[in-house]
Design an enzyme around this catalytic site. Structure first.
Site, mmCIF file in Angstrom:
data_model
loop_
_atom_site.group_PDB
_atom_site.id
_atom_site.type_symbol
_atom_site.label_atom_id
_atom_site.label_comp_id
_atom_site.label_asym_id
_atom_site.label_seq_id
_atom_site.Cartn_x
_atom_site.Cartn_y
_atom_site.Cartn_z
ATOM 1 N N CYS A 1 84.875 3.886 -73.546
ATOM 2 C CA CYS A 1 84.365 5.229 -73.318
ATOM 3 C C CYS A 1 83.237 5.565 -74.300
ATOM 4 O O CYS A 1 82.119 5.115 -74.122
ATOM 5 C CB CYS A 1 85.515 6.240 -73.365
ATOM 6 S SG CYS A 1 85.098 7.748 -72.478
ATOM 7 N N HIS B 1 88.914 4.334 -69.771
ATOM 8 C CA HIS B 1 89.935 4.077 -70.797
ATOM 9 C C HIS B 1 90.916 3.052 -70.235
ATOM 10 O O HIS B 1 92.023 3.402 -69.828
ATOM 11 C CB HIS B 1 90.671 5.372 -71.154
ATOM 12 C CG HIS B 1 89.846 6.294 -71.974
ATOM 13 N ND1 HIS B 1 89.690 6.136 -73.328
ATOM 14 C CD2 HIS B 1 89.111 7.364 -71.621
ATOM 15 C CE1 HIS B 1 88.898 7.085 -73.788
ATOM 16 N NE2 HIS B 1 88.524 7.843 -72.776
ATOM 17 N N GLU C 1 92.670 0.983 -71.608
ATOM 18 C CA GLU C 1 93.895 0.820 -72.411
ATOM 19 C C GLU C 1 95.069 1.576 -71.783
ATOM 20 O O GLU C 1 96.231 1.210 -71.980
ATOM 21 C CB GLU C 1 93.660 1.285 -73.862
ATOM 22 C CG GLU C 1 93.456 2.786 -74.079
ATOM 23 C CD GLU C 1 92.022 3.271 -73.875
ATOM 24 O OE1 GLU C 1 91.210 2.550 -73.252
ATOM 25 O OE2 GLU C 1 91.704 4.394 -74.329
HETATM 26 N N1 GLN Z 1 82.577 12.152 -75.918
HETATM 27 C C1 GLN Z 1 82.281 11.322 -74.815
HETATM 28 C C2 GLN Z 1 82.241 12.096 -73.508
HETATM 29 O O1 GLN Z 1 82.720 13.181 -73.397
HETATM 30 C C3 GLN Z 1 83.290 10.202 -74.712
HETATM 31 C C4 GLN Z 1 84.650 10.668 -74.356
HETATM 32 C C5 GLN Z 1 85.721 9.667 -74.645
HETATM 33 O O2 GLN Z 1 85.531 8.723 -75.398
HETATM 34 N N2 GLN Z 1 86.879 9.905 -74.096
HETATM 35 O O3 GLN Z 1 81.738 11.615 -72.538
#
Ligand code: GLN
Length: 541
Positions: free
Chosen positions: A393, A518, A520
């Protein structure tokens, strides 16, 4: 897994209620999930419900330092991190309404009151709120028709904020019948330093608190550093008015995946089978083999986990789990080294020093500008030193920034999350996010299909389509895709029908992959996430 006929034909759903006593943090979620695992391995359909006492509608707006990781479900729900254990242990894809919070319950009761559902009545905690809780439970039961519902009551028995849940599960016995519900109470059996004696008093007192609320436990799990002696089991059994065999050790273990095996050995299923008239025979051989790999693998690899909440491991719980799942399949032990990236950008930690001796680097999800430059330096190091890199992410967004700055000559490239006025916003808000002002449940959330580009690493891992889970507001700015790709970066996964980049990779590098998702969150011990599996394999080389 298909249930044997005799089991699936049974109409009556069984209820297992798990409460905790004495202290918080005993691992009630893991204990409940472990009971569930045994039942699932016996071919039963088990659905978890978690009840949280807080007034937030969901944990999505809480700081991970306060609440640990926010777990995101396929349906987009942001839920308690215990759902991570449930997903990993029970082979289910949970739904957001399986996580009750007092925020959701009160919302629901208040809406009913406004609609006139209680017309003429004074709306009260009992029966109206407790009935609402039971309604929510029964709704899940009628939707899912499980063999067993596993209900975890949050908090510690006696907590004010969970009393309504406790009362609701007490009432449930009458609704579903005494042979269809089992109450499991998890307590703590301390051994004082310098002594060998296991102490039963906290358990006795905790059972008393339960009884004051009208609950009689059927099974007590005593969390302890050592197996419970026969004599202590007898003592607890006497005071709690249960059989000695219904007192189960909740042994302290290094690896939570051992807990189902500990419970199995302690005979918990025999007790549940008797109480609930089940005939569950667990099949745990494959699980046992993987668990043994987790601790006995011949080789260790060093993984740098680079983030800003590294002091609280709970905020990256699923990343840690996913690494261990992959390790069990590659037969190596991943040793995690926490690198605090705020220190790198403050200049109190040097990147070279921080990453010396590491076999691979992960930058996990994150928010905001603090620590971000530190992460970018780490990513640059991974890219230029040919160290395996996995970005999750934020870890993908920052990898794109690093590439834009150092390979595409856009030295001022940034994310508008970090610098809203950046000259080269290579990471920018998703268009649909620009008008959103509310904070709760407004990110791009949940499971999405990802279209994979042929002849890429991603294709080797996933084939033509992957289903991944998302939680983000920002994305790769489509205006920069061509420039980045011309300089060699490959976007190997994107949203179908949209220009949202979801997976990136670099050729001519032993392993450099990152995803906007994500992954994971969907890794399991018996089915590790392909990203982590490939990353761990490349760390071994
Ligand atoms: N801050 C980034 C976004 O909002 C990544 C978010 C995250 O890593 N869950 O896109």
């Amino acid at each position: 897994m298909n249930a044997p006929d005799s089991l699936s034909e049974r109409k009556q759903t069984k209820f297992i209620i798990v409460t905790g006593g004495v202290v918080s943090g005993l691992g009630k979620g893991i204990a409940a999930a472990s009971i569930g695992r045994l039942l699932v391995s016996a071919g039963l359909k088990v659905i978890p419900i978690k009840m949280d006492g807080y007034l937030n509608v969901d944990p999505g707006t809480m700081n991970p330092m306060e609440h640990g990781e926010v777990f995101v479900l396929d349906d987009g729900g942001e839920v308690d991190m215990d759902f991570g254990h449930y997903e990993r242990f029970l082979n289910v894809v949970p739904k957001s309404h399986w996580n009750l919070t007092m925020g959701k319950i009160f919302d629901y009761v208040r809406q009913k009151e406004r609609k006139g559902d209680y017309l003429g009545k004074t709306v009260q905690y009992i029966p109206h709120v407790t009935s609402a809780i039971k309604e929510k439970i029964m709704h899940v039961v009628s939707e899912e028709r499980p063999d067993v519902v596993l209900i975890e009551v949050g908090g510690t028995i006696g907590d004010l904020e969970n009393e309504l849940y406790v009362e609701a599960v007490r009432q449930l016995k009458k609704d579903v019948g005494v042979n269809n519900i089992a109450y499991v109470h998890l307590t703590y059996v301390p051994i004082f330093a310098g002594t060998k004696e296991q102490k039963s008093k906290p358990t006795q007192q905790s059972v008393n608190i339960l009884r004051q609320r009208g609950l009689q436990p059927d099974i007590i799990i005593g969390r302890c550093a050592r197996k419970l002696d026969d004599s202590i089991k007898e003592k607890i059994a006497l005071f709690a008015d249960i059989e000695k065999e219904s007192v189960i050790t909740g042994l302290d273990v290094d690896n939570v995946y051992e807990i189902p095996l500990v419970f199995q050995e302690e005979g918990i299923l025999k007790q549940l089978n008797e109480k609930l008239q089940l005939n569950a025979i667990p099949k745990m051989d494959e699980w046992k083999k993987l668990v043994s790999n987790m601790s006995r693998a011949p080789k260790t690899i060093n993984i740098a986990l680079c983030g800003k909440y590294t002091k609280l491991e709970d905020s990256y719980a699923s990343v840690i789990e996913a690494l261990h799942h992959a390790g069990a399949h590659v037969n190596v032990i991943p040793k995690i080294h926490w690198i605090e990236t705020t220190r790198i950008e403050e200049g109190t930690l040097n990147v070279e020093d921080a990453l010396r001796g590491m076999d691979g680097i992960i930058v996990p999800g994150g928010f905001g500008s603090r620590g971000a430059e530190g992460k970018i330096s780490v990513i640059q190091h991974a890219r230029t030193h040919h160290m395996p890199y996995l970005g999750l992410c934020y870890g993908m967004q920052l990898a794109v920034i690093e590439y834009a700055r150092n390979r595409c000559g856009l030295s001022l490239a940034n994310s508008t999350e970090i610098n809203p006025r950046t000259t080269f916003p290579v990471i920018d808000l998703l268009p649909e996010q620009t008008t959103i002002t509310q904070k709760g449940a407004t990110m791009r959330l949940g499971g999405q299909d990802v279209e994979i580009k042929p002849q890429t690493n991603a294709e080797k891992l996933f084939g033509p389509v992957a289903r991944l889970r998302f939680r983000h507001r920002y994305e790769v700015n489509p205006a920069f895709i061509e420039k980045l790709e011309n300089m060699g970066l490959i976007f190997s996964g994107k949203a179908p029908q949209r220009e949202i980049m979801q997976i990136m990779e670099l050729p001519d590098h032993p392993f450099f992959m990152a995803t906007q998702a994500h992954p994971e969150l969907t890794s399991r011990l018996d089915k590790p996430c392909p990203f982590f599996h490939a990353f761990v394999r490349s760390c071994v080389k």
